[in-house]
Write a protein that holds these residues in place. Structure first.
Motif, mmCIF file in Angstrom:
data_model
loop_
_atom_site.group_PDB
_atom_site.id
_atom_site.type_symbol
_atom_site.label_atom_id
_atom_site.label_comp_id
_atom_site.label_asym_id
_atom_site.label_seq_id
_atom_site.Cartn_x
_atom_site.Cartn_y
_atom_site.Cartn_z
ATOM 1 N N VAL A 55 -26.356 -34.817 -18.077
ATOM 2 C CA VAL A 55 -26.365 -33.492 -17.294
ATOM 3 C C VAL A 55 -25.858 -32.132 -18.677
ATOM 4 C CG1 VAL A 55 -24.868 -32.565 -15.447
ATOM 5 C CG2 VAL A 55 -26.569 -33.771 -15.026
ATOM 6 N N LYS A 56 -24.356 -32.376 -18.737
ATOM 7 C CA LYS A 56 -24.274 -31.661 -19.093
ATOM 8 C C LYS A 56 -24.525 -31.128 -20.334
ATOM 9 C CE LYS A 56 -19.252 -33.041 -18.409
ATOM 10 N NZ LYS A 56 -18.014 -33.761 -19.372
ATOM 11 N N VAL A 57 -25.403 -32.278 -21.493
ATOM 12 C CA VAL A 57 -25.842 -32.146 -23.249
ATOM 13 C C VAL A 57 -27.132 -30.955 -22.676
ATOM 14 C CG1 VAL A 57 -27.343 -33.253 -24.715
ATOM 15 C CG2 VAL A 57 -24.822 -33.298 -23.588
ATOM 16 N N VAL A 58 -27.926 -31.671 -21.648
ATOM 17 C CA VAL A 58 -28.991 -31.313 -21.106
ATOM 18 C C VAL A 58 -28.667 -29.799 -20.887
ATOM 19 C CG1 VAL A 58 -30.961 -31.204 -19.112
ATOM 20 C CG2 VAL A 58 -30.650 -33.293 -20.196
ATOM 21 N N LEU A 59 -27.668 -28.935 -19.996
ATOM 22 C CA LEU A 59 -27.590 -27.389 -19.194
ATOM 23 C C LEU A 59 -26.630 -27.280 -20.364
ATOM 24 C CD1 LEU A 59 -25.872 -28.278 -15.995
ATOM 25 C CD2 LEU A 59 -28.218 -27.809 -16.492
ATOM 26 N N SER A 60 -26.773 -27.803 -21.925
ATOM 27 C CA SER A 60 -26.041 -26.727 -22.489
ATOM 28 C C SER A 60 -27.088 -26.052 -23.181
ATOM 29 C CB SER A 60 -25.534 -27.707 -23.700
ATOM 30 O OG SER A 60 -26.209 -28.416 -23.782
ATOM 31 N N GLU A 61 -28.947 -26.477 -23.414
ATOM 32 C CA GLU A 61 -30.159 -26.154 -23.876
ATOM 33 C C GLU A 61 -30.935 -25.848 -22.688
ATOM 34 O OE1 GLU A 61 -31.423 -27.282 -26.900
ATOM 35 O OE2 GLU A 61 -29.317 -27.905 -27.894
ATOM 36 N N MET A 62 -31.139 -26.339 -21.117
ATOM 37 C CA MET A 62 -31.740 -25.533 -20.403
ATOM 38 C C MET A 62 -31.289 -24.642 -19.337
ATOM 39 S SD MET A 62 -33.494 -28.166 -17.505
ATOM 40 C CE MET A 62 -35.165 -27.933 -16.879
ATOM 41 N N HIS A 63 -31.838 -23.665 -19.129
ATOM 42 C CA HIS A 63 -31.604 -22.463 -18.147
ATOM 43 C C HIS A 63 -32.436 -23.044 -16.705
ATOM 44 C CE1 HIS A 63 -30.721 -18.891 -16.497
ATOM 45 N NE2 HIS A 63 -32.429 -18.809 -16.183
ATOM 46 N N ILE A 64 -31.234 -23.301 -15.434
ATOM 47 C CA ILE A 64 -32.432 -23.611 -14.919
ATOM 48 C C ILE A 64 -31.965 -22.212 -13.417
ATOM 49 C CG2 ILE A 64 -31.838 -26.134 -15.341
ATOM 50 C CD1 ILE A 64 -29.324 -25.797 -12.870
ATOM 51 N N THR A 65 -33.011 -22.385 -12.681
ATOM 52 C CA THR A 65 -32.879 -21.784 -11.047
ATOM 53 C C THR A 65 -33.091 -23.042 -9.704
ATOM 54 O OG1 THR A 65 -35.419 -22.175 -10.754
ATOM 55 C CG2 THR A 65 -34.241 -20.309 -12.607
ATOM 56 N N GLY A 66 -32.565 -23.309 -10.157
ATOM 57 C CA GLY A 66 -32.343 -25.068 -9.520
ATOM 58 C C GLY A 66 -32.308 -26.553 -9.205
ATOM 59 N N VAL A 67 -31.715 -26.756 -7.879
ATOM 60 C CA VAL A 67 -31.029 -28.624 -8.599
ATOM 61 C C VAL A 67 -31.156 -28.933 -7.400
ATOM 62 C CG1 VAL A 67 -28.814 -29.775 -8.865
ATOM 63 C CG2 VAL A 67 -28.993 -27.976 -9.835
ATOM 64 N N ILE A 68 -32.247 -30.354 -7.716
ATOM 65 C CA ILE A 68 -32.357 -30.617 -6.053
ATOM 66 C C ILE A 68 -31.874 -32.434 -6.198
ATOM 67 C CG2 ILE A 68 -34.149 -32.317 -4.979
ATOM 68 C CD1 ILE A 68 -36.199 -30.264 -5.841
ATOM 69 N N VAL A 69 -30.820 -32.603 -5.617
ATOM 70 C CA VAL A 69 -30.083 -33.632 -5.120
ATOM 71 C C VAL A 69 -30.029 -34.509 -3.651
ATOM 72 C CG1 VAL A 69 -27.804 -34.659 -5.119
ATOM 73 C CG2 VAL A 69 -28.486 -32.976 -6.866
ATOM 74 N N ALA A 70 -30.112 -35.900 -4.166
ATOM 75 C CA ALA A 70 -30.631 -36.667 -2.750
ATOM 76 C C ALA A 70 -28.900 -36.040 -1.788
ATOM 77 C CB ALA A 70 -29.992 -38.111 -3.152
ATOM 78 N N GLU A 71 -28.760 -36.146 -0.489
ATOM 79 C CA GLU A 71 -28.340 -36.416 0.881
ATOM 80 C C GLU A 71 -27.062 -37.552 0.593
ATOM 81 O OE1 GLU A 71 -30.590 -35.978 4.069
ATOM 82 O OE2 GLU A 71 -30.505 -34.069 3.520
#
Length: 134
Positions: A55-71
């Motif tokens: 996750v850390k490596v991906v977010l260092s390269e990707m701009h995000i507008t939303g996140v979806i996670v299982a409850e």
């Protein structure tokens, strides 16, 4: 050779190819991956690579507008859930949407790619919605 943290060619290409609101899933070793979605399999062995480090490596390269996670992540893997939220806040302040695990699995059919890690913690799965940097 690339200078940034992300060295995996398939994953780097995937992120560079994303448009606004495209989705990328990062998952544990056990999440079923739909046959029609690109699989970027990083799993080497139990725990390698880990979910959070991916996750850390991906977010260092990707701009995000939303996140979806299982409850279920909040209840079954609360430490992982808190660590995930902390990492996300480090990179961007975005809204996290919670859905049932079944709804999460159905939502993966819309992902441009699913990145499989070696993580074996239950519900270690997240969908990132791509943003734009302008």
């Amino acid at each position: 050779m690339k200078k940034s943290a992300l060295l995996n060619a398939k994953l780097s290409h995937c992120i560079a190819s994303l448009g606004h609101f495209d989705e990328v899933t990062i998952c544990d070793a056990g999440l079923p991956i739909p046959i029609q979605v690109e699989r970027i399999d990083l799993a080497l062995t139990h725990g390698v690579p880990g979910f959070l480090e991916t996750v850390k490596v991906v977010l260092s390269e990707m701009h995000i507008t939303g996140v979806i996670v299982a409850e279920e992540m909040k209840l079954v893997s609360p430490k992982l859930h808190e660590a995930l939220l902390a990492i996300i806040k480090t990179y961007q302040a975005v809204e996290v949407t919670y859905v049932s695990h079944d709804a999460f699995k159905a939502k993966t059919f819309n992902s441009k790619a699913i990145v499989r890690t070696g993580e074996c913690t239950p519900y270690a799965n997240v969908i990132f919605q791509s943003g734009v940097v302008f």
